[in-house]
Motif scaffolding. Structure first.
Motif, PDB file in Angstrom:
ATOM      1  N   VAL A   1     -35.532  -5.794  54.719  1.00 42.02           N
ATOM      2  CA  VAL A   1     -36.118  -5.210  53.516  1.00 42.02           C
ATOM      3  C   VAL A   1     -35.324  -3.964  53.137  1.00 42.02           C
ATOM      4  CG1 VAL A   1     -37.776  -3.818  54.819  1.00 42.02           C
ATOM      5  CG2 VAL A   1     -38.309  -4.475  52.463  1.00 42.02           C
ATOM      6  N   GLN A   2     -35.286  -3.648  51.865  1.00 36.68           N
ATOM      7  CA  GLN A   2     -34.608  -2.436  51.417  1.00 36.68           C
ATOM      8  C   GLN A   2     -35.489  -1.214  51.663  1.00 36.68           C
ATOM      9  OE1 GLN A   2     -33.477  -3.092  47.301  1.00 36.68           O
ATOM     10  NE2 GLN A   2     -31.455  -3.805  47.938  1.00 36.68           N
TER      11      GLN A   2
ATOM     12  N   GLY B   1     -39.308  -0.396  50.658  1.00 36.82           N
ATOM     13  CA  GLY B   1     -40.060  -1.632  50.583  1.00 36.82           C
ATOM     14  C   GLY B   1     -41.176  -1.707  51.608  1.00 36.82           C
TER      15      GLY B   1
ATOM     16  N   LEU C   1     -43.447  -4.400  54.447  1.00 40.36           N
ATOM     17  CA  LEU C   1     -43.582  -5.609  55.247  1.00 40.36           C
ATOM     18  C   LEU C   1     -44.949  -5.587  55.904  1.00 40.36           C
ATOM     19  CD1 LEU C   1     -40.191  -6.013  57.182  1.00 40.36           C
ATOM     20  CD2 LEU C   1     -41.086  -7.540  55.428  1.00 40.36           C
TER      21      LEU C   1
ATOM     22  N   VAL D   1     -34.323  -2.404  58.024  1.00 35.07           N
ATOM     23  CA  VAL D   1     -34.470  -1.721  56.741  1.00 35.07           C
ATOM     24  C   VAL D   1     -33.092  -1.237  56.311  1.00 35.07           C
ATOM     25  CG1 VAL D   1     -35.659   0.076  55.456  1.00 35.07           C
ATOM     26  CG2 VAL D   1     -36.777  -0.998  57.427  1.00 35.07           C
TER      27      VAL D   1
END
Length: 124
Positions: free
Chosen positions: A12-13, A16, A18, A122
């Motif tokens: 994920v950037q 973001g 999760l 990340v």
């Protein structure tokens, strides 16, 4: 015996979100305090969230407080970790763990059962 299986990790950037899930089989789930730990390469395993057997009390270290939320559903034998505003320093393998006690502890050696871990990465 309790068997734990994590899911929900991924790439994920930064900024973001999760949601990690951990499902259990074996003994009644409600008898255990639960924790989410993480371990990055070359670093010690650290507790990032914990919850009592009833769900009435939770713990977060300052590094994740306000960004991570732990919850549990004893009817589904599941525990979750919602992670928001993720940072590159959150990159690690995340593990769920169960302790044969109503209350959690901060020390990974005091948990009795562990999942296999799920990778969270990340990117910046």
């Amino acid at each position: 015996q309790v068997q734990l299986v994590e899911s929900g990790g991924g790439l994920v950037q930064a900024g973001g979100s999760l949601r990690l899930s951990c499902t259990a089989s074996g003994r009644p789930f409600s008898r255990y305090a639960l924790g989410w730990f993480r371990q990055a390469p070359g670093k010690a395993r650290e507790l990032v969230a914990a919850i009592t057997w009833s769900g009435g009390n939770t713990y977060y270290p300052d590094s994740v407080k306000g960004r991570f939320t732990i919850s549990r559903d004893n009817a589904k034998n599941a525990v979750y970790l919602q992670m928001n505003s993720l940072k590159p320093e959150d990159t690690a393998v995340y593990y769920c763990a169960a302790r044969s006690s109503p209350t959690y502890t901060y020390y990974y050696t005091e948990y009795d059962y562990w999942g296999q871990g799920t990778q969270v990465t990340v990117s910046s």
